[in-house]
Design a protein around this motif. Structure first.
Motif, mmCIF file in Angstrom:
data_model
loop_
_atom_site.group_PDB
_atom_site.id
_atom_site.type_symbol
_atom_site.label_atom_id
_atom_site.label_comp_id
_atom_site.label_asym_id
_atom_site.label_seq_id
_atom_site.Cartn_x
_atom_site.Cartn_y
_atom_site.Cartn_z
ATOM 1 N N ASP A 195 0.591 -1.348 0.039
ATOM 2 C CA ASP A 195 -0.095 -0.185 -0.088
ATOM 3 C C ASP A 195 0.559 1.097 -0.192
ATOM 4 N N ALA A 196 1.946 1.223 0.081
ATOM 5 C CA ALA A 196 2.991 2.035 -0.644
ATOM 6 C C ALA A 196 4.377 2.400 -1.418
ATOM 7 N N PRO A 197 5.026 2.772 -1.803
ATOM 8 C CA PRO A 197 5.951 2.503 -2.959
ATOM 9 C C PRO A 197 7.085 2.657 -2.300
ATOM 10 N N CYS A 198 7.440 3.165 -0.901
ATOM 11 C CA CYS A 198 8.452 3.256 -0.094
ATOM 12 C C CYS A 198 8.199 4.254 0.926
ATOM 13 N N GLY A 199 9.101 4.062 1.985
ATOM 14 C CA GLY A 199 8.550 4.251 3.661
ATOM 15 C C GLY A 199 8.092 3.787 4.740
ATOM 16 N N GLY A 200 7.949 2.841 3.835
ATOM 17 C CA GLY A 200 7.055 1.286 4.461
ATOM 18 C C GLY A 200 5.746 1.064 4.207
ATOM 19 N N GLY A 201 4.987 0.043 3.890
ATOM 20 C CA GLY A 201 3.810 0.482 3.920
ATOM 21 C C GLY A 201 3.755 -1.535 5.166
ATOM 22 N N GLN A 202 1.844 -1.255 3.888
ATOM 23 C CA GLN A 202 2.093 -3.039 4.286
ATOM 24 C C GLN A 202 1.167 -3.823 3.279
ATOM 25 N N ARG A 203 1.164 -4.827 3.166
ATOM 26 C CA ARG A 203 0.263 -5.829 2.365
ATOM 27 C C ARG A 203 -0.110 -7.026 3.108
ATOM 28 N N THR A 204 -1.252 -7.264 3.250
ATOM 29 C CA THR A 204 -2.682 -8.364 3.350
ATOM 30 C C THR A 204 -2.105 -9.191 2.487
ATOM 31 N N ARG A 205 -2.617 -10.880 2.874
ATOM 32 C CA ARG A 205 -3.759 -11.720 2.768
ATOM 33 C C ARG A 205 -4.692 -12.496 3.830
ATOM 34 N N SER A 241 0.587 -12.042 12.451
ATOM 35 C CA SER A 241 1.703 -12.187 11.937
ATOM 36 C C SER A 241 1.414 -12.860 10.265
ATOM 37 N N ALA A 242 0.765 -13.701 10.613
ATOM 38 C CA ALA A 242 0.807 -14.519 8.563
ATOM 39 C C ALA A 242 -0.020 -13.688 7.886
ATOM 40 N N THR A 243 -0.880 -12.844 8.544
ATOM 41 C CA THR A 243 -1.868 -12.393 7.357
ATOM 42 C C THR A 243 -1.470 -10.777 6.999
ATOM 43 N N VAL A 244 -0.647 -10.270 7.689
ATOM 44 C CA VAL A 244 0.344 -8.805 7.297
ATOM 45 C C VAL A 244 1.209 -8.528 7.546
ATOM 46 N N GLU A 245 1.792 -7.806 6.716
ATOM 47 C CA GLU A 245 3.312 -7.716 6.447
ATOM 48 C C GLU A 245 3.777 -6.303 6.523
ATOM 49 N N ALA A 246 5.047 -5.948 6.272
ATOM 50 C CA ALA A 246 5.463 -5.348 6.168
ATOM 51 C C ALA A 246 6.369 -4.945 4.756
ATOM 52 N N CYS A 247 6.009 -3.821 3.826
ATOM 53 C CA CYS A 247 6.974 -4.367 2.512
ATOM 54 C C CYS A 247 7.284 -2.610 2.576
ATOM 55 N N ASN A 248 7.832 -2.801 1.202
ATOM 56 C CA ASN A 248 8.462 -1.472 0.838
ATOM 57 C C ASN A 248 9.391 -0.436 1.648
ATOM 58 N N THR A 249 9.885 -1.031 2.387
ATOM 59 C CA THR A 249 10.495 -0.107 3.901
ATOM 60 C C THR A 249 11.751 0.311 3.816
ATOM 61 N N ALA A 250 12.513 0.687 2.361
ATOM 62 C CA ALA A 250 13.417 1.560 2.297
ATOM 63 C C ALA A 250 12.946 3.690 2.152
ATOM 64 N N PRO A 251 13.392 3.791 3.289
ATOM 65 C CA PRO A 251 13.238 5.553 2.684
ATOM 66 C C PRO A 251 12.889 5.819 1.466
ATOM 67 N N CYS A 252 12.032 6.895 1.380
ATOM 68 C CA CYS A 252 11.773 7.805 -0.029
ATOM 69 C C CYS A 252 12.732 8.458 -0.742
#
Length: 83
Positions: free
Chosen positions: A38-48, A72-83
């Motif tokens: 849900d974010a291109p950078c700076g830390g987002g989340q993805r779900t299943r 924790s099995a259904t949500v995880e961090a993604c695109n954690t690199a700074p913008c």
């Protein structure tokens, strides 16, 4: 209780008997693919989505609480690199 004399010549019933002889239900967790981040950078989340099913009957959904699926099995961090 019955007097012993009244039961002379009769077979005594078993003191115990089997019960709950069916196998316990087993469950398995299936997951959908991960969503996009849900974010291109700076830390987002993805779900299943997680679903709990009877192992012996794939596709037979049951209450997710039976599978004890951690959040924790259904949500995880993604695109954690700074913008």
């Amino acid at each position: 209780r019955v007097e012993e004399g009244l039961c002379a010549g009769l077979d005594r019933p078993a003191a115990t008997r089997d019960c709950n002889t069916e196998a316990c239900a087993a469950f398995r967790t299936d997951f959908s693919p991960w969503s996009g981040c849900d974010a291109p950078c700076g830390g987002g989340q993805r779900t299943r989505v997680a679903t709990c099913q009877l192992s012996a009957q794939p596709g037979q959904l049951v209450d997710n609480a039976l599978c004890e699926i951690p959040a924790s099995a259904t949500v995880e961090a993604c695109n954690t690199a700074p913008c």
